[in-house]
Scaffold this motif. Structure first.
Motif, short mmCIF file in Angstrom:
data_model
loop_
_atom_site.label_atom_id
_atom_site.label_comp_id
_atom_site.label_asym_id
_atom_site.label_seq_id
_atom_site.Cartn_x
_atom_site.Cartn_y
_atom_site.Cartn_z
N MET A 90 0.95 -1.23 0.08
CA MET A 90 -0.05 -0.10 -0.03
C MET A 90 0.90 1.23 -0.12
O MET A 90 1.86 1.38 0.89
CB MET A 90 -0.87 0.01 1.22
N ILE A 91 0.97 2.02 -1.10
CA ILE A 91 1.49 3.31 -1.05
C ILE A 91 0.54 4.45 -0.82
O ILE A 91 -0.65 4.68 -1.23
CB ILE A 91 2.04 3.53 -2.21
N LEU A 92 0.90 5.18 0.25
CA LEU A 92 0.19 6.33 0.76
C LEU A 92 0.92 7.60 1.05
O LEU A 92 2.37 7.37 1.36
CB LEU A 92 -0.67 6.13 1.95
N SER A 93 0.57 8.62 1.24
CA SER A 93 1.27 9.85 1.66
C SER A 93 0.56 10.09 2.97
O SER A 93 -0.13 9.64 3.77
CB SER A 93 0.85 11.03 0.67
N ALA A 146 -7.16 1.07 -5.74
CA ALA A 146 -6.95 2.29 -6.02
C ALA A 146 -7.93 3.18 -5.39
O ALA A 146 -8.96 2.69 -5.45
CB ALA A 146 -6.53 2.78 -7.62
N VAL A 178 -3.38 7.73 -4.78
CA VAL A 178 -3.43 7.08 -3.50
C VAL A 178 -4.08 7.21 -2.53
O VAL A 178 -4.67 8.55 -2.39
CB VAL A 178 -1.89 7.55 -3.21
N PRO A 179 -4.19 6.63 -1.57
CA PRO A 179 -3.46 5.32 -1.22
C PRO A 179 -4.10 4.42 -2.17
O PRO A 179 -5.14 4.26 -2.72
CB PRO A 179 -4.23 4.84 0.21
N ALA A 180 -3.11 3.44 -2.63
CA ALA A 180 -3.19 2.24 -3.51
C ALA A 180 -2.50 1.24 -3.38
O ALA A 180 -1.47 1.40 -2.75
CB ALA A 180 -3.14 2.81 -4.85
N ALA A 182 3.46 6.66 -8.27
CA ALA A 182 2.50 5.67 -8.49
C ALA A 182 1.23 5.99 -9.45
O ALA A 182 0.92 5.13 -10.14
CB ALA A 182 2.19 5.06 -7.00
N ARG A 183 0.81 7.03 -9.45
CA ARG A 183 -0.41 7.37 -10.20
C ARG A 183 -0.08 7.27 -11.79
O ARG A 183 -1.08 6.81 -12.37
CB ARG A 183 -0.79 9.08 -9.91
#
Length: 199
Positions: A105-108, A136, A145-147, A166-167
């Protein structure tokens, strides 16, 4: 039981347009970076890695990395070369820490409307798929994100370069993609005027 899904929180930026580290802005009694870590852990993602770059020492003084049940700090020494370098640093550290994970999971840390519940739904949607699938967040007529990306897409993430995140893979996915509604996901903190969104 499904194989684990890790989380990589991208928090290496300098927040130059904001004029102060967005990672340390306060929301409901906790910093934005601590809030992202807490939600990722509460969602069930494991391990949780935080990629840091600018303001590394300042953030490490404020966040208890290394404590049991907490996140793992990852230093991206090339953060100035763009967001792709933080994704690469996170994935390399993840391979060393937990090579068995089947997704990431990629998030900011700057989406004030994000909740642990949304991350749980995202994880459940990802885990319920019979084939490798990207899950996504959907907001403002786009995916972002999160995705969560399956292991089969890690090579595509590692192929990103410069300030491409990642987008880019969500726009042209190499495997099936499902969307999970995230109302308010388009709200983030980039400019001083955006701080009002934390109220």
């Amino acid at each position: 039981m499904n194989p684990p899904v890790a989380a990589i929180i991208l928090a290496a930026g300098a927040s130059s347009r904001l004029g102060q580290p967005k990672q340390l802005l306060m929301l409901n009694g906790e910093t934005m970076i601590e809030r992202a870590i807490r939600m990722a852990i509460e969602s069930g993602a494991t391990p949780v890695l935080v990629v840091l770059g600018a303001h590394y020492e300042l953030i490490c003084k404020a966040v208890p990395f290394g404590a049991p049940g907490s996140a793992i700090a990852v230093v991206n020494e090339h953060w100035e070369q763009g967001i792709s370098t933080s994704i690469h640093a996170g994935l390399r550290a993840l391979e060393a820490a937990a090579p068995q994970v089947q997704g990431v999971m990629i998030l900011s840390c700057d989406q004030p409307r994000l909740t642990a519940d949304h991350l749980r739904v995202l994880l459940a949607s990802f885990s319920n798929q019979a084939e490798p699938t990207i899950a996504a967040s959907a907001y403002a007529a786009t995916q972002g994100v999160p995705a969560i990306f399956p292991r089969q897409v890690f090579a595509d993430l590692l192929a990103l370069s410069g300030d491409i995140g990642a987008r880019a893979l969500l726009m042209q996915p190499s495997c099936p993609l499902i969307s999970v509604d995230f109302p308010g996901g388009e709200i983030d903190i980039d400019l001083p005027a955006d701080i009002a969104q934390l109220g």
